[in-house]
Design an enzyme around this catalytic site. Structure first.
Site, PDB file in Angstrom:
ATOM      1  N   CYS A 187       0.830  -1.203   0.000  1.00  0.00           N
ATOM      2  CA  CYS A 187       0.000   0.000   0.000  1.00  0.00           C
ATOM      3  C   CYS A 187       0.864   1.252   0.000  1.00  0.00           C
ATOM      4  O   CYS A 187       0.481   2.287  -0.539  1.00  0.00           O
ATOM      5  CB  CYS A 187      -0.922   0.006   1.212  1.00  0.00           C
ATOM      6  SG  CYS A 187      -2.145  -1.305   1.151  1.00  0.00           S
ATOM      7  N   CYS A 246       1.841 -28.086   0.844  1.00  0.00           N
ATOM      8  CA  CYS A 246       0.842 -29.082   1.236  1.00  0.00           C
ATOM      9  C   CYS A 246       0.738 -30.243   0.256  1.00  0.00           C
ATOM     10  O   CYS A 246      -0.096 -31.131   0.435  1.00  0.00           O
ATOM     11  CB  CYS A 246      -0.533 -28.418   1.397  1.00  0.00           C
ATOM     12  SG  CYS A 246      -1.311 -27.971  -0.171  1.00  0.00           S
TER      13      CYS A 246
HETATM   14 ZN   LIG Z   1      -0.601 -25.957  -0.997  1.00  0.00          ZN
END
Ligand SMILES: [Zn+2]
Length: 249
Positions: A187, A246
């Site tokens: 920002c 993941c």
């Molecule tokens: Zn992931």
């Protein structure tokens, strides 16, 4: 809950989806809010007001004059103060029964892993990709749901990543590391219209309240808001089997 608490939270308790049990879960809940700026301000204020029992607010920055246009947990008298401390005071003024810890060091490494593991939900209110990836990885390791928000110029986005759900992607599935490219603007460099951070931060607080109280179903996919056109768009985000965080490889 005593009579004061029953009255304070009565407008939430009267909702069938929350009820006494949901409010009790909120009061027993612990949210970690990383970043006490534009997004973290409404998040901290709404979670404290709504009766989240414990809040940990982390921010290493100090309140600057250019922050006050949108970072509503801080007042003019707070210029120069640590943001986590200043937001803690504002949230406590709203609800003194909320237990709030302010962390004034940059949260990373072991301290980040420990703080994430202690929380029931994590709210990423930062504006740096390096922080976002570190928070995402810590949430995946600790299996703690992550509510992610971002706002810049006139646009914002919201996503919830829940490592406990085998279908849920993570932040790195959405933005594979190394491909973030031109999005890495802050920002400070690009500007942001004041209420946009309030809008996205309020959505983050709502998702955290749903996750902890058990009301409704968590937000799925990615939602983006175009403030100039006044339009939301929703995208499906599949889990990436090759994700470095993941993925199953
Ligand atoms: Zn992931």
């Amino acid at each position: 809950m005593d009579d004061h608490a029953l009255l304070r939270y009565s407008r939430q308790i009267m909702l069938d989806q929350v009820d006494i049990e949901g409010q009790e879960r909120l009061l027993a809940g612990h949210a970690l809010v990383i970043g006490a700026g534009g997004l973290g301000s409404p998040v901290a204020l709404y979670l404290a007001a709504a009766g989240m029992g414990r809040l940990t607010l982390a921010d290493a920055d100090e309140v600057e004059l250019s922050n006050l246009q949108r970072q509503i947990a801080h007042a003019t008298v707070d210029l120069g103060r640590n943001k986590a401390e200043s937001a803690r005071e504002a949230a406590l003024a709203l609800n003194p029964s909320c237990m709030i810890r302010a962390l004034s060091d940059h949260l990373d490494g072991e301290a980040l892993a420990r703080s994430v593991a202690e929380a029931d939900v994590v709210l990423d209110c930062t504006d740096r990709f390096s922080s976002r990836y570190a928070i995402n990885a810590a949430c995946h390791t600790a299996q703690v749901p992550l509510v992610s928000g971002a706002a810049i110029r006139f646009s914002g986005q919201l996503a919830v990543f829940d490592p406990r759900d085998p279908e849920s992607p993570c932040y790195a599935c959405l933005y594979p590391p190394g491909e973030e490219g031109g999005e890495a603007l802050s920002c400070a460099e690009s500007g942001v219209v004041a209420p946009l951070v309030g809008l996205i931060g309020s959505f983050q607080a709502l998702e955290a309240i749903k996750l902890v109280s058990g009301a409704g179903t968590p937000h799925r996919g990615l939602s983006t808001f175009d403030g100039l056109g006044g339009q939301w768009r929703h995208f499906r985000v599949p889990r990436d089997p090759a994700c470095p965080v993941c993925g199953s490889f």
